[in-house]
Design an enzyme around this catalytic site. Structure first.
Site, PDB file in Angstrom:
ATOM      1  N   ASN A 107       0.815  -1.349   0.007  1.00 44.13           N
ATOM      2  CA  ASN A 107      -0.159  -0.033  -0.043  1.00 44.13           C
ATOM      3  C   ASN A 107       0.849   1.147  -0.006  1.00 44.13           C
ATOM      4  O   ASN A 107       1.464   1.460   1.023  1.00 44.13           O
ATOM      5  CB  ASN A 107      -1.057  -0.100   1.275  1.00 44.13           C
ATOM      6  N   GLU A 108       0.807   1.890  -1.236  1.00 41.19           N
ATOM      7  CA  GLU A 108       1.356   3.359  -1.057  1.00 41.19           C
ATOM      8  C   GLU A 108       3.006   3.347  -1.164  1.00 41.19           C
ATOM      9  O   GLU A 108       3.411   4.532  -0.606  1.00 41.19           O
ATOM     10  CB  GLU A 108       0.930   4.430  -0.353  1.00 41.19           C
ATOM     11  N   ASP A 109       3.741   2.227  -1.277  1.00 37.25           N
ATOM     12  CA  ASP A 109       5.273   2.263  -1.015  1.00 37.25           C
ATOM     13  C   ASP A 109       5.712   2.871  -2.230  1.00 37.25           C
ATOM     14  O   ASP A 109       6.919   3.307  -2.170  1.00 37.25           O
ATOM     15  CB  ASP A 109       5.604   0.916  -1.118  1.00 37.25           C
ATOM     16  N   SER A 130      -0.498  -0.759  -4.595  1.00 34.69           N
ATOM     17  CA  SER A 130      -1.685   0.072  -4.646  1.00 34.69           C
ATOM     18  C   SER A 130      -1.478   1.425  -4.130  1.00 34.69           C
ATOM     19  O   SER A 130      -1.064   1.460  -3.037  1.00 34.69           O
ATOM     20  CB  SER A 130      -3.089  -0.439  -4.105  1.00 34.69           C
TER      21      SER A 130
END
Length: 841
Positions: A429-431, A485
Site C-alpha cells: 500500500n502506497e510504497d 496500490s
C-alpha cells in the site's frame, strides 16, 4: 474414524512482566488464549481502558516492556507410532518459546503460524511447562534500524523501526488509530496427536471460457516423506461429483479432475454463491487416519487491462461478466485483535452487503484476516482485494528479512488460496508513493534485473515485483497480482489513465472541494475519503466529562489522529454550510459533508461504468474503525452507520437514478453568481438483462416547495450492466427561486431510486419552515417522512438496537419516503433527527 486428536490450549494460562523474574507472586491469571497483554492488564484493573479519554497515553510503557505467558498441560495419550505437535496460529511478535525449559522456537513474525513436533520433549504421564517470552517489538525495531545502517529507513506514521518488524503496521499508530503495541499469543494454540496428518488440500482449477466445464488438479500435502493412500472427494450440496484414490509419495499427492456444467461462484448481485467441498482422507488398513476438507468455489477471474481511448482499463471480469467493484477499504476491526469474534466479522460483512457493496480491500498495514473473514466473504459473494502486509514505507531487504517475508507470504497464500472471494493480491500500500516522494531509484522501463534492485535506494521493489509475484504464481497461479496500490505500470502512481489510484486531493493534497470528485477520477479508485464525526452515543463512550463535550475539546481532538484534521474538516464544513458551535450541529454537518462527498464520488464514477468501462471500481477509505474516533470510516467502531454509508448504498443500488448539475465555484474573489446550470439525468444498472423503467424529473423551489415547471417523464430501456443517459439540458438561474432537481426511477409504478441535485454551497440557502413530518407506523414498523418544502440531509441518530433501511436522506414535497425500521417501541421512541438548517428535535 480419524485417529487425529486436537486439544486447544486456551485455559490455565498466566502472564507477567518479564523483568519480574525474582517476584513469583506477580503471575496473574489469563481468562483465555488467544489474548494480548493489554486485555489481560485491563481484566486485572492494572490499566484504564485506552479507548477512553486520553488513557492511551498512560499505557505506552506496555510496548516498551517484555512479557511472559505460561501454562501447564498434561501429556496426552500418545500411542506407539503416534506423535504430538504444538501448533501456534500466531504469536505477536518477538517470541521465544520454551517447553520444559528447552527453547523450541524463536519467531519474529506475527503473520507466520508455527508447527513443532514435541513428542520427545514431553514428560511421559506428567505435566509440561510451556512458556513464551514476548520481547518488545518497539525496542526491537529501533535496534534493527541501528543494526542496518546500509538501509535507508523511510517510514511514514510514527516509528521509523516499524518497517523492520513483521508486526501489524497500525499497532505502531496511524492517522486514524492509536499507538497500542500489543504482545501475546494472539491466535489459538493447539496440541495435536496423530499417526499421519494431511498438511493441506487445495485445488488448482480453471473454468473454461464458455463456462461449460471446470478442470484442474486436486493436490494434497502429507506431513511425512513416506507412502500414503489418500482418497480425494469433491462434493456439491452433499453429493459426490468426483472421487479418486491416489498415493502420496514424498509427501505430495495429486489427481486430475473435470466437472461438466459446474455450478459457479459469483459476486452477489450477479449470480449464486455456489461452493463445493473438497475432502481428502488419509487411509490405511485400519481406516481413516486424518481428514481435511476445504470449502471452495469455481469461478473464472480476469483482471482486464486493455488499451482504450482513455488509456488502459482496470476492472474485474467474473465468469465472463464485467463487474463494477463498488465497496470499501478495510482496516483491522480492533486494536486488540482477539476481541474480534466470528460473529463480529459476520456483522461487519453483512453490513457491507446490506450497503450494496460487493468488494472489500484488505489494507496492507493490518493483518491477514482469520479464516472466518474470508469464508463469510465466500458465503456473501463479496470480492476480496488482498494486500500483502506492507504500507507507507521503504522496507529493508537484508537476507533474514527477505526469508521471513517469503515464509509469511507462502504461509498465507496457502491458507487463503481456496477462497473464491479473493480475486487479486497487491504487493503493498502506497510504497511506490514513498519512492516518488523521496526520489528513490526506480526505472521501470530499462532496469529489469531483480538483483540490481536489491542494491538500489528502493530495494523493496524486489519484494513487490519479483518475490511476491513469484510466490503467487507458484501457490495460487490463477489469481491476478498487482505490484502495489496505487500502481500504473511504471507510470506515476497518480496517473488517472492506467491502473488504480488513491485520490487524496480531496481532504489531503490540494484540498479540492468535494464537488470536484467528478473531475478527478481514474480507471479504478482504490482509496479516497472524507472525515466525519461519529454519532453522539459513540462520542459519549470515550468522552468522560461534560466539560469535554464540545467539538474542539482536548478529548475530541485526541480521538482524531489525522494531521491537520481540525483545519481540514472545518474548512469543508465552513465552505458549504452555515456553522453553529454546538456539538450536535457539528456532528450533523460533518456527517452531511462526508455523505455529500460519497454521493458525488460514487455516483459520478459509477456513471463512468459505461460501455467503455472508464472507471472499473470505487473503494472508499474506509469502511470501519479500530477504536472509537473521528475518522474517514463510514461506519464507526460500534457498527453505528454514518449517513455516508447510506449515500453509498443508494449510489450502488442494482438500479440507481442520478441527477447532476454543474457546480460553479463563485464563492470567493471577484466571481459572479452563475446565470445558468447544466444538468444530466442518467441511470445505472448492474442487471445483465435489459430493464424497462420510467424516470421523472421535477424542478422544485427551495423557498416555496412548488414545482417551477411541469414534471418531465421518460420511459426507457436501461442498458444492461452499464449506464444509460436519459437527457441533458440547461436551466436559467435568473429571475427564479433557487431550486432543486428531483429525480425518481419507477419500475412497475414503484419508486426504486431517488436523487436530488441542489445548488451549492448550501450555506446560501434558507431551510426554515420545511414542514417536515416524521411518523412511526407500528403496524408495518416503518417511519413515514413527508415535507412541504425540500429538505436536505435528514439524519436519524443511530443507537444500539436501532436498525434503519435508509438515513441521511433528502426529501421532496409530495414524495413520501417510507423507511423500514427495527428497534423503535412507539412514537415516543422515534430516534432524534436533524436536517440542514434545523434545530435539534
Amino acid at each position: 474414524m480419524s485417529t487425529f486428536k486436537s486439544y486447544e490450549l486456551s485455559q490455565g494460562w498466566q502472564f507477567r512482566e518479564a523483568s519480574d523474574d525474582n517476584t513469583p507472586s506477580v503471575w496473574r491469571d489469563v481468562s483465555r488464549v488467544p489474548t494480548v497483554v493489554h486485555l489481560d492488564l485491563l481484566a486485572h484493573g492494572i490499566i484504564r481502558d485506552p479507548f477512553v479519554a486520553l488513557n492511551e497515553l498512560e499505557v505506552q510503557w506496555i510496548g516498551e516492556r517484555d512479557w511472559i505467558y505460561r501454562t501447564e498441560f498434561a501429556t496426552p495419550e500418545i500411542r506407539e507410532g503416534e506423535k504430538c505437535d504444538i501448533f501456534f496460529e500466531g504469536l505477536d511478535t518477538i517470541a521465544t518459546v520454551t517447553l520444559n525449559r528447552a527453547v523450541i522456537l524463536k519467531s519474529d513474525n506475527m503473520f507466520i503460524p508455527h508447527r513443532l513436533e514435541v513428542t520427545p520433549r514431553l514428560i511421559p504421564g506428567g505435566v509440561n511447562a510451556l512458556e513464551i517470552l514476548f520481547e518488545s517489538a518497539l525496542l526491537c525495531g529501533r535496534e534493527r534500524v541501528r543494526q542496518h545502517p546500509e538501509h535507508r529507513f523511510i517510514t511514514h506514521q510514527t516509528e521509523l523501526g516499524r518497517s523492520s518488524v513483521r508486526k501489524a503496521g497500525y499497532h505502531w499508530g496511524w492517522d486514524w488509530g492509536p499507538i497500542l503495541m500489543t504482545a501475546g499469543p494472539w491466535r489459538p494454540v493447539w496440541l495435536e496427536v496423530y499417526t499421519a496428518r494431511i498438511e493441506d488440500v487445495w485445488v488448482e482449477s480453471e473454468v473454461s471460457a464458455d463456462l461449460k466445464s471446470c478442470q484442474g488438479r486436486v493436490k494434497v500435502q502429507v506431513d511425512e516423506n513416506v507412502e500414503h493412500r489418500v482418497r480425494v472427494t469433491i462434493l456439491f450440496q452433499g453429493e459426490t461429483v468426483f472421487e479418486s484414490e491416489i498415493t502420496a509419495n514424498d509427501g505430495v499427492a495429486g489427481c486430475e479432475f473435470q466437472i461438466a456444467e459446474p455450478a459457479l461462484w459469483y459476486p452477489h448481485g450477479y449470480g449464486p454463491q455456489n461452493r463445493y467441498e473438497v475432502r481428502a482422507r488419509l487411509i490405511n488398513e485400519h481406516g481413516v487416519q486424518h481428514e481435511v476438507s476445504k470449502v471452495t468455489g469455481f469461478r473464472r477471474v480476469e483482471l482486464v487491462q486493455e488499451k482504450d481511448r482513455h488509456g488502459q482499463s482496470f476492472y474485474f471480469r467474473i465468469n465472463g461478466i464485467d463487474v463494477f467493484a463498488g465497496g470499501s477499504c478495510w482496516i483491522p476491526g480492533d486494536n486488540f485483535l482477539p476481541r474480534l469474534t466470528p460473529d463480529k466479522y459476520k456483522k461487519w460483512l453483512e453490513l457491507l452487503r446490506e450497503g450494496n457493496q460487493n468488494t472489500i480491500r484488505i489494507w496492507g498495514g493490518g493483518i491477514f484476516e482469520p479464516a472466518e473473514f474470508y469464508s463469510t466473504c465466500d458465503e456473501l459473494g463479496i470480492l476480496v482485494w488482498q494486500d500483502f502486509m506492507f504500507a507507507c514505507a521503504s522496507y529493508p531487504t537484508y537476507p533474514s528479512f527477505l526469508s521471513s517475508v517469503e515464509e509469511e507470504a507462502r504461509a498465507n497464500v496457502r491458507r487463503l488460496r481456496h477462497h473464491p472471494s479473493i480475486v487479486i493480491y497487491a504487493g503493498s500500500n502506497e510504497d511506490y508513493q514513498i519512492q516518488e516522494k523521496y526520489n528513490l531509484d526506480y526505472n521501470f522501463e530499462t532496469d529489469k534485473d531483480p538483483a540490481s534492485w536489491l542494491k538500489s535506494s528502493f530495494p523493496a521493489r524486489y519484494i513487490y515485483e519479483y518475490l511476491l509475484p513469484k510466490i503467487v504464481e507458484e501457490e495460487s497461479p490463477r489469481t491476478p497480482y498487482h505490484p502495489t496500490s496505487p500502481w500504473g505500470g511504471g507510470k506515476h502512481s497518480a496517473d488517472p489513465t492506467i491502473g488504480d489510484i488513491h485520490q487524496w486531493n480531496v481532504w489531503h493534497g490540494a484540498m479540492l472541494p468535494y464537488q470536484d470528485f467528478p473531475k478527478i477520477g481514474g480507471r479504478f479508485v482504490s482509496e479516497f475519503g472524507m472525515e466525519a464525526l461519529p454519532h453522539i452515543p459513540t462520542i459519549e463512550q470515550f468522552v468522560q466529562t461534560a466539560e469535554e463535550m464540545y467539538p474542539q475539546s482536548q478529548t475530541m481532538d485526541f480521538h482524531n489522529k489525522a494531521s491537520g484534521h481540525e483545519r481540514r474538516l472545518g474548512t469543508y464544513i465552513l465552505e458549504n454550510f452555515q456553522v453553529r458551535p454546538d456539538l450536535q450541529s457539528y456532528i450533523h454537518l460533518s456527517q452531511i459533508v462526508q455523505s455529500e462527498a460519497m454521493r458525488s464520488a460514487y455516483q459520478t464514477w459509477r456513471r463512468e461504468w459505461g460501455q467503455d468501462r472508464k472507471c472499473g471500481g470505487v473503494l472508499v477509505w474506509q469502511l470501519n474503525d479500530c477504536w472509537p474516533t473521528t475518522s474517514w470510516a463510514v461506519v464507526d467502531y460500534y457498527l453505528r452507520k454514518k449517513p455516508a454509508f447510506y449515500a453509498i448504498a443508494r449510489a450502488l443500488s442494482p438500479i440507481a437514478v442520478s441527477i447532476s448539475r454543474t457546480h460553479h465555484d463563485w464563492t470567493s474573489g471577484h466571481n459572479t453568481p452563475p446565470k445558468s446550470t447544466d444538468y444530466t439525468l442518467s441511470a445505472v444498472s448492474s442487471h445483465t438483462e435489459p430493464v424497462y423503467a420510467t424516470l421523472s424529473l421535477r424542478t422544485i423551489s427551495i423557498l416555496t416547495g412548488q414545482d417551477l415547471r411541469p414534471q418531465s417523464s421518460y420511459k426507457t430501456t436501461l442498458t444492461p450492466n452499464s449506464t444509460t443517459e436519459i437527457t441533458t439540458g440547461t436551466l436559467s438561474l435568473e429571475n427564479t427561486d433557487p431550486f432543486v432537481l428531483s429525480a425518481t426511477l419507477h419500475i412497475q409504478n414503484q419508486i426504486i431510486s431517488r436523487d436530488m441535485a441542489w445548488p451549492q454551497p448550501y450555506k446560501y440557502l434558507s431551510f426554515q419552515n420545511r414542514g417536515l413530518t416524521v411518523k412511526y407506523i407500528p403496524e408495518t414498523n416503518v417511519l413515514s417522512v413527508t415535507a412541504e418544502k425540500p429538505v436536505k440531509g435528514l439524519v436519524f441518530e443511530e443507537r444500539d438496537g436501532l436498525w434503519l433501511r435508509d438515513n441521511g436522506i433528502d426529501v421532496a414535497p409530495g414524495d413520501e419516503q417510507v423507511i423500514a425500521v427495527r428497534g423503535v417501541h412507539g412514537e415516543a421512541d422515534v430516534p432524534r433527527w436533524r436536517y440542514v438548517g434545523d434545530d435539534l428535535v
